[in-house]
Structure formats: structure tokens, C-alpha cells
Design an enzyme around this catalytic site. Sequence first.
Site, PDB file in Angstrom:
ATOM      1  N   SER A   1       0.819  -1.205   0.000  1.00 57.60           N
ATOM      2  CA  SER A   1       0.000   0.000   0.000  1.00 57.60           C
ATOM      3  C   SER A   1       0.849   1.249   0.000  1.00 57.60           C
ATOM      4  CB  SER A   1      -0.935   0.004   1.223  1.00 57.60           C
ATOM      5  OG  SER A   1      -0.180  -0.089   2.422  1.00 57.60           O
ATOM      6  N   ALA A   2       2.170   1.110   0.211  1.00 54.95           N
ATOM      7  CA  ALA A   2       3.052   2.267   0.187  1.00 54.95           C
ATOM      8  C   ALA A   2       3.176   2.828  -1.213  1.00 54.95           C
ATOM      9  CB  ALA A   2       4.445   1.891   0.703  1.00 54.95           C
ATOM     10  N   CYS A   3       2.993   1.985  -2.225  1.00 56.67           N
ATOM     11  CA  CYS A   3       2.889   2.410  -3.606  1.00 56.67           C
ATOM     12  C   CYS A   3       4.215   2.778  -4.219  1.00 56.67           C
ATOM     13  CB  CYS A   3       1.929   3.592  -3.734  1.00 56.67           C
ATOM     14  SG  CYS A   3       1.357   3.853  -5.402  1.00 56.67           S
ATOM     15  N   GLY A   4       4.799   1.833  -4.910  1.00 53.82           N
ATOM     16  CA  GLY A   4       5.940   2.134  -5.755  1.00 53.82           C
ATOM     17  C   GLY A   4       5.466   2.100  -7.188  1.00 53.82           C
TER      18      GLY A   4
ATOM     19  N   GLU B   1       3.178   6.299 -11.079  1.00 55.07           N
ATOM     20  CA  GLU B   1       2.264   5.169 -11.212  1.00 55.07           C
ATOM     21  C   GLU B   1       0.816   5.629 -11.355  1.00 55.07           C
ATOM     22  OE1 GLU B   1       2.511   6.179  -6.948  1.00 55.07           O
ATOM     23  OE2 GLU B   1       3.984   5.841  -8.524  1.00 55.07           O
TER      24      GLU B   1
END
Length: 267
Positions: free
Chosen positions: A103-106, A212
Site C-alpha cells: 500500500s506504500a505504492c511504488g 504510477e
Amino acid sequence: MSETAPSVRPRPDTVAVEEPLEVRVGGVALTTTMRTPGDDFDLALGWLLSERAIDRAEDVAAMMHCTDVDASGSPTFNVVDVTLAPGVELSDGVSARHDYTSSACGICGSESIEAVMHADTPDLRASGGDVRVDPEVLCGLVDTMRAHQHGFDRTGGVHAAALFTTDGELLCVREDVGRHNAVDKLVGWAAREGRDLRAGHVLVVSGRAGFELVQKCVLAGIPVMAAVSAPTSLAVELARRAGLTLVGFLRPPRFTVYEGAERLGLA
């Protein structure tokens, strides 16, 4: 001078729920993402479209939760199994990949602009060339989205993504601990509704405009994206190459236009 002792007041608190969701196609696991439960079918469909694993919502015949059980024997509902329509196959390379997304999103999926800008990538200059958004309308979208961030009101721990028409009508808001998941949920919702996102829509996100998220916006064909916080350099470069109108720091009465000012009547 005397120091004031800190006040201690125990109280209950509400925290955002974060659980894994595994997306399977025909029983084969493709990805696992950490998400906020809810709108799981929209999330699965939006992910498949954003990753270009499928071309359209009609490529999916059915979706169902697999009732896997946890250690206590209780169903988790943390697996969505997708059945493709007869004759439909996943895009090349997708079926062999098994991703894990926090969920940190890279960067999710494609890791460079070149990987995104294929021949079948929507040409936003062509498809969204006639789209216009009044700057005053744009400024009002943040407050409208904020009024529907009920999960954030309870927890302070989830991101939001909202889809609007160019005249400011709110169509849908989705929240999730992962900002990329919130966008995928919107894309999946729009696909199920049969909505053509190229035809005058605006995506608003509650955090920053990272690569992203801009990638997902471009691949969905949405011509205008606005973020409450800052964009990244790679996001701006992708917006420039794709013809996306990208706005950051949307905090009424001000905002910053990084690309595509002509759609706002500012160029």
C-alpha cells in the site's frame, strides 16, 4: 518557569483496515496487493485494465470471492477469482508474472515511460483534444471530493480518488490505503458502468501525482488529472509525452499547471 505536564487521556481510536487481496484469473494468482477491503471487484477489474492484461470490461465473464479461511477457520474474502469470457486470453507476459504491491505504492507494473508509451496507448491529444475545464470549476473539485472521504474522516489513514465530469459533476469516489488501489477501483467502476473515460473526465487524487498514478490515468484515457499535492519529475515527463493535462497543488484558490494548460484556457 514551570513546565506543564502532558495530558494523558486514554480513548478508543479507529484505524484504517489493511488486508491483502490476491487476484486470480482462472485459478492462477497474478498479483497480491495490500488494500482496504471493499469494492474488490472494481479493484480487480481496474488492475487488469491498468496492467493491460485485458482490453475491456467485456473480456471478463465473472468475478467471485474465493472464501479462503484464516487460522481460526473464518473466511477471509481476500481472494478474487476472475473468469475470462470465452475466447479471451491474457496479454502476453501477464500470466507468467506474479506481483506483490504494498500500500506504500511504488511503480506498479511498467517501470519506464518507454514501457508505457506503446502504440496502443491512448493519444490524449487526439481523444481529449476538445476537453475544456473552467479553472473555477477545477478549484471546486477538491472540496467536493473531501466531503465524500468518509473513510478518511474516520481514520485519517486512507487516500482518495474521485472522477468528475468537466463541468464539475461528481461521478464516483473511492478510498483505499493504497493510492494506486483507489485509482484502480475508479477505473474498474467506470469500466463496469460502460463509461468512456476519454469523453471529458477529470481524475482528482488526494495525495501526490506519482508516476504510477499518471500511468494509470493515461492508460485509462482520462485527459485531465489534478492532485492535492506535488507531482514527480517522471510523472510530468509522462504527462508531457502522453498529452495529459496535469495539475498539482490543487488547493483553492490556487493550483499549478505542469502540462496541458490549454485545456484550462490558460495557454
